[in-house]
Scaffold this motif. Structure first.
Motif, PDB file in Angstrom:
ATOM      1  N   PHE A  43      74.460   7.253-117.157  1.00 42.61           N
ATOM      2  CA  PHE A  43      75.638   7.254-118.060  1.00 42.61           C
ATOM      3  C   PHE A  43      75.674   6.059-119.023  1.00 42.61           C
ATOM      4  O   PHE A  43      76.581   5.967-119.845  1.00 42.61           O
ATOM      5  CB  PHE A  43      76.928   7.276-117.232  1.00 42.61           C
ATOM      6  N   GLU A  81      81.552   4.594-123.316  1.00 37.87           N
ATOM      7  CA  GLU A  81      82.541   4.668-122.220  1.00 37.87           C
ATOM      8  C   GLU A  81      83.390   3.410-122.114  1.00 37.87           C
ATOM      9  O   GLU A  81      84.578   3.464-121.849  1.00 37.87           O
ATOM     10  CB  GLU A  81      81.811   4.910-120.900  1.00 37.87           C
ATOM     11  N   SER A  82      82.729   2.301-122.276  1.00 42.13           N
ATOM     12  CA  SER A  82      83.459   1.026-122.190  1.00 42.13           C
ATOM     13  C   SER A  82      82.862   0.069-123.211  1.00 42.13           C
ATOM     14  O   SER A  82      81.643  -0.097-123.259  1.00 42.13           O
ATOM     15  CB  SER A  82      83.299   0.479-120.774  1.00 42.13           C
ATOM     16  N   ASP A 136      78.436   1.512-119.441  1.00 47.56           N
ATOM     17  CA  ASP A 136      79.003   2.688-118.765  1.00 47.56           C
ATOM     18  C   ASP A 136      80.238   2.227-117.994  1.00 47.56           C
ATOM     19  O   ASP A 136      80.525   1.029-117.965  1.00 47.56           O
ATOM     20  CB  ASP A 136      77.966   3.283-117.819  1.00 47.56           C
ATOM     21  N   HIS A 137      80.938   3.152-117.348  1.00 48.31           N
ATOM     22  CA  HIS A 137      82.163   2.769-116.642  1.00 48.31           C
ATOM     23  C   HIS A 137      81.894   1.755-115.532  1.00 48.31           C
ATOM     24  O   HIS A 137      82.744   0.919-115.240  1.00 48.31           O
ATOM     25  CB  HIS A 137      82.837   4.016-116.053  1.00 48.31           C
ATOM     26  N   LEU A 138      80.715   1.842-114.923  1.00 52.71           N
ATOM     27  CA  LEU A 138      80.422   0.917-113.823  1.00 52.71           C
ATOM     28  C   LEU A 138      79.843  -0.404-114.341  1.00 52.71           C
ATOM     29  O   LEU A 138      79.622  -1.327-113.559  1.00 52.71           O
ATOM     30  CB  LEU A 138      79.445   1.566-112.842  1.00 52.71           C
ATOM     31  N   GLY A 139      79.584  -0.472-115.615  1.00 48.62           N
ATOM     32  CA  GLY A 139      79.107  -1.726-116.234  1.00 48.62           C
ATOM     33  C   GLY A 139      77.709  -2.114-115.792  1.00 48.62           C
ATOM     34  O   GLY A 139      77.344  -3.284-115.802  1.00 48.62           O
TER      35      GLY A 139
ATOM     36  N   ASP B  90      81.672  -4.203-107.758  1.00 46.65           N
ATOM     37  CA  ASP B  90      82.096  -3.474-108.951  1.00 46.65           C
ATOM     38  C   ASP B  90      83.469  -3.958-109.433  1.00 46.65           C
ATOM     39  O   ASP B  90      83.681  -4.177-110.628  1.00 46.65           O
ATOM     40  CB  ASP B  90      82.149  -1.981-108.607  1.00 46.65           C
ATOM     41  N   ARG B  93      83.303  -7.358-111.088  1.00 46.94           N
ATOM     42  CA  ARG B  93      82.825  -7.268-112.476  1.00 46.94           C
ATOM     43  C   ARG B  93      83.937  -6.787-113.403  1.00 46.94           C
ATOM     44  O   ARG B  93      84.158  -7.328-114.476  1.00 46.94           O
ATOM     45  CB  ARG B  93      81.629  -6.305-112.563  1.00 46.94           C
ATOM     46  N   TRP B  94      84.665  -5.777-112.939  1.00 44.05           N
ATOM     47  CA  TRP B  94      85.724  -5.222-113.772  1.00 44.05           C
ATOM     48  C   TRP B  94      86.804  -6.268-114.053  1.00 44.05           C
ATOM     49  O   TRP B  94      87.264  -6.417-115.179  1.00 44.05           O
ATOM     50  CB  TRP B  94      86.345  -4.001-113.075  1.00 44.05           C
ATOM     51  N   GLN B  97      85.578  -8.807-116.552  1.00 41.20           N
ATOM     52  CA  GLN B  97      85.546  -8.274-117.920  1.00 41.20           C
ATOM     53  C   GLN B  97      86.964  -8.144-118.489  1.00 41.20           C
ATOM     54  O   GLN B  97      87.195  -8.444-119.658  1.00 41.20           O
ATOM     55  CB  GLN B  97      84.834  -6.926-117.932  1.00 41.20           C
ATOM     56  N   LEU B 110      90.950   4.072-118.986  1.00 41.65           N
ATOM     57  CA  LEU B 110      89.712   3.367-118.614  1.00 41.65           C
ATOM     58  C   LEU B 110      89.633   3.186-117.097  1.00 41.65           C
ATOM     59  O   LEU B 110      88.593   3.439-116.484  1.00 41.65           O
ATOM     60  CB  LEU B 110      89.695   1.984-119.274  1.00 41.65           C
ATOM     61  N   HIS B 113      89.014   6.533-115.278  1.00 41.77           N
ATOM     62  CA  HIS B 113      87.618   6.987-115.384  1.00 41.77           C
ATOM     63  C   HIS B 113      86.701   6.129-114.527  1.00 41.77           C
ATOM     64  O   HIS B 113      85.768   6.624-113.902  1.00 41.77           O
ATOM     65  CB  HIS B 113      87.162   6.959-116.849  1.00 41.77           C
ATOM     66  N   HIS B 114      86.990   4.842-114.533  1.00 42.64           N
ATOM     67  CA  HIS B 114      86.148   3.920-113.758  1.00 42.64           C
ATOM     68  C   HIS B 114      86.240   4.236-112.263  1.00 42.64           C
ATOM     69  O   HIS B 114      85.225   4.341-111.565  1.00 42.64           O
ATOM     70  CB  HIS B 114      86.581   2.480-114.053  1.00 42.64           C
ATOM     71  N   ARG B 117      84.527   7.487-111.431  1.00 40.58           N
ATOM     72  CA  ARG B 117      83.067   7.344-111.403  1.00 40.58           C
ATOM     73  C   ARG B 117      82.634   6.639-110.123  1.00 40.58           C
ATOM     74  O   ARG B 117      81.687   7.066-109.453  1.00 40.58           O
ATOM     75  CB  ARG B 117      82.631   6.552-112.649  1.00 40.58           C
ATOM     76  N   LEU B 118      83.326   5.580-109.789  1.00 39.27           N
ATOM     77  CA  LEU B 118      82.967   4.810-108.597  1.00 39.27           C
ATOM     78  C   LEU B 118      83.146   5.658-107.335  1.00 39.27           C
ATOM     79  O   LEU B 118      82.269   5.656-106.453  1.00 39.27           O
ATOM     80  CB  LEU B 118      83.850   3.547-108.516  1.00 39.27           C
TER      81      LEU B 118
END
Lengths: 430, 165
Positions: A43, A81-82, A136-139, B90, B93-94, B97, B110, B113-114, B117-118
């Motif tokens: 992604f 995505e990000s 991507d969303h997970l970076g 994860d 990191r988020w 950021q 955001l 979605h994050h 996905r995770l």
């Protein structure tokens, strides 16, 4: 750090260990990490096609006036995505409202306007780049880019309005102004008496003088008033900067003085040029009017004190740039090295005025004068400065020893209200 | 942001506990203490914003799996531990950021979605891992050789990818 590299390394180590020990359980336990890495690689952004446009509400402002900066970011590529967008602010700008970095997502073809407000002290600020980081969303997989979005902002010095500053250069230009031109003609001030010529206005006839001579009529002549060339020189050498604890700067006072003087001379219709002498020579060619005012203020906005081996002393002042017999106005705290050069300039026929912000009084304002050592040092510095200024005055140079606590206009009225001495170049005196 | 911070600390506590309990149950007190210390170090690193601390802790927690397997601790504990470690890393990191960005535009979307996905990655990862654990395949030299070749191939891909970057 690159997250792909970190994850890959960890997975690699674990898999190698599993293979080396022929351990299937360890291999199975690595699977969540592998899926996590795989999701990032699948992604993650393939390409980034972004366009950034910068809009600044004002290009020229006064200090501390808020300026709105907006960035329009358009995604011309696939969905991101990000995305982290960071505007690289020039140093010295203060963000008042809004933020300079944003985290968002951008669909294909989507545009986003990001707005913030800044204010700054005097200076020239050049906006250049915008840093973007898409992921991507997970970076996991990231793509970084620096996009160019140029913009500039001049924070001009605040111009104090002065009254008319009396100057008397040896040479004047042809246009009518306010500077006595040492020539008879139409004007206000009495200049002399001459014999009547055909066409002279009758109301100028000097009846007393005419009564003393038979068959001859004399008329009064007035001194013509014209505009002149004025060169304002701002000393930007490092030595002209004195800062005290509160952050106040003597150099800033000099900049404001130069701006106010240039404004005053331009308002009187003179042709004014500006020379910044210090790190380099920044010469604003002489000109008239509002456009020239803008040029000068922009040049002053950029002025910063600096050092240069060549321009450490005033002796490299480019005299060819300054029109002969013009008025020079030097704004400088002065140094003992400068005296000889200034006297030499005066001897070449320039009318010279020195506006000298007093560094002794400025520095002393932030000190404890009850301390005997400080008091003695101040006294010695004061004596040295007084002698230096006296020497310059003796050479016929107009000096304003300016205590910056006093408004410039008031200081000029007090110190420079006496009649301007006549300029006689060395050749003429001889 | 609060959700992410809570998730980070929860997952960090979970991974520390699961690895720690696994070692404690097995009787490896030294490893359990080491594990709890590592968890505390990660929490401090996050609080002090030492990015290297988080990275180091993540790497060491991942290596804990190898130690756990080597010591023969319960696989379920390790599986939960690795999933929680991934979530903690994860989230860290988020959060970093989000702190770097002064403003998050469309933050709810955001975050949703994050997390989706995770969650998906974890479900698939844990599912496949469980499946692999229950799969009874003789781990012969042939399998090891094939996997070894795959590893070399993967390594070459990673190197070329990093060169591109």
């Amino acid at each position: 750090m690159n997250r792909v590299l970190i994850l890959s390394s960890i997975i690699y180590v674990l898999v190698i260990l599993a293979l080396a020990t022929l351990n299937g359980v360890l291999l199975a336990l690595v699977v969540p990490l592998l899926i996590y890495l795989g999701a990032g690689l699948v992604f993650g952004p393939e390409e980034m096609a972004l366009h950034v446009e910068r809009r600044i509400s004002h290009e020229r402002v006064l200090p501390s006036v808020p300026v709105e900066v907006s960035l329009v970011v358009t995604n011309n590529g696939p969905r991101l995505e990000s995305i982290l967008i960071e505007d690289q602010l020039p140093g010295g700008l203060e963000v008042i409202t809004g933020e300079v970095s944003w985290l968002t997502s951008l669909d294909s073809g989507e545009s986003l306007e990001l707005v913030y407000t800044v204010a700054a002290s005097r200076g020239y600020y050049r906006f250049r780049d915008v840093f973007v980081e898409a992921a991507d969303h997970l970076g996991i997989r990231q793509k970084r880019a620096v996009l160019s979005a140029e913009g500039r902002l001049f924070v001009q010095p605040d111009v104090q309005r002065l009254g008319r500053v009396d100057i008397r250069p040896r040479g004047t230009r042809v246009y009518a102004g306010f500077i006595p031109a040492r020539q008879g003609g139409p004007g206000v001030e009495f200049f002399g008496v001459r014999e009547y010529q055909h066409g002279d206005p009758l109301r100028w006839i000097n009846w007393r003088a005419s009564a003393r001579h038979r068959q001859r009529v004399f008329i009064n002549e007035f001194e013509q008033e014209r505009v002149a060339d004025v060169g304002v020189i701002l000393d930007t050498r490092r030595r002209s900067e004195v800062r005290v604890d509160g952050g106040a700067s003597l150099f800033e006072c000099g900049v404001h003085a130069a701006a106010a003087l240039a404004e005053s001379f331009l308002k009187d219709g003179n042709r004014v040029g500006l020379l910044l002498y210090g790190t380099q020579l920044d010469w604003t060619f002489p000109g008239y009017g509002k456009v020239q005012r803008e040029r000068i203020l922009q040049s002053l906005a950029r002025a910063q004190p600096g050092e240069s081996m060549i321009f450490e002393k005033l002796e490299n002042l480019p005299k060819r740039l300054l029109p002969a017999n013009s008025q020079l106005v030097l704004v400088s705290p002065l140094h003992s090295d400068d005296v000889e050069v200034l006297i030499h300039l005066r001897a070449r026929g320039y009318a010279l005025m020195v506006i000298s912000p007093d560094p002794v009084a400025f520095e002393l304002a932030g000190m404890d004068t009850r301390d005997k050592t400080i008091a003695l040092a101040a006294r010695l510095a004061r004596i040295e400065r007084t002698l230096m200024l006296h020497k310059l005055r003796q050479a016929g140079i107009q000096i304003l020893d300016w205590d910056v606590e006093v408004p410039l206009g008031a200081a000029i009225r007090v110190a420079l209200s006496r009649p301007v001495p006549q300029v006689h170049p060395v050749e003429a005196l001889g | 942001m609060k959700l992410q911070v809570s998730l980070f600390y929860t997952s960090l506590a979970l991974c520390t506990l699961s690895f720690g309990v696994a070692f404690l149950v097995h009787g490896s007190l030294a490893f359990a203490v080491l594990n709890f210390s590592l968890g505390a170090f990660w929490a401090i690193s996050h609080w002090r914003e030492w990015s290297w601390g988080g990275l180091l802790s993540f790497g060491l927690f991942c290596l804990m799996i190898a130690f756990g397997v080597w010591r023969g601790v319960g696989v379920l504990w390790l599986l939960v531990g690795i999933a929680a470690t991934i979530v903690a890393w994860d989230m860290a990191r988020w959060i970093a950021q989000a702190k770097r960005a002064g403003r998050i535009i469309g933050g709810d979307k955001l975050i949703r979605h994050h997390l989706l996905r995770l969650g998906g990655v974890l479900v698939i990862g844990l599912g496949l891992s469980t499946l692999a654990l229950n799969l009874k395949l003789a781990f012969t030299f042939g399998w090891a050789l094939i996997l070894g070749l795959l590893m070399i191939l993967a390594l070459s891909r990673v190197i070329s990818f990093l060169r591109e970057q």
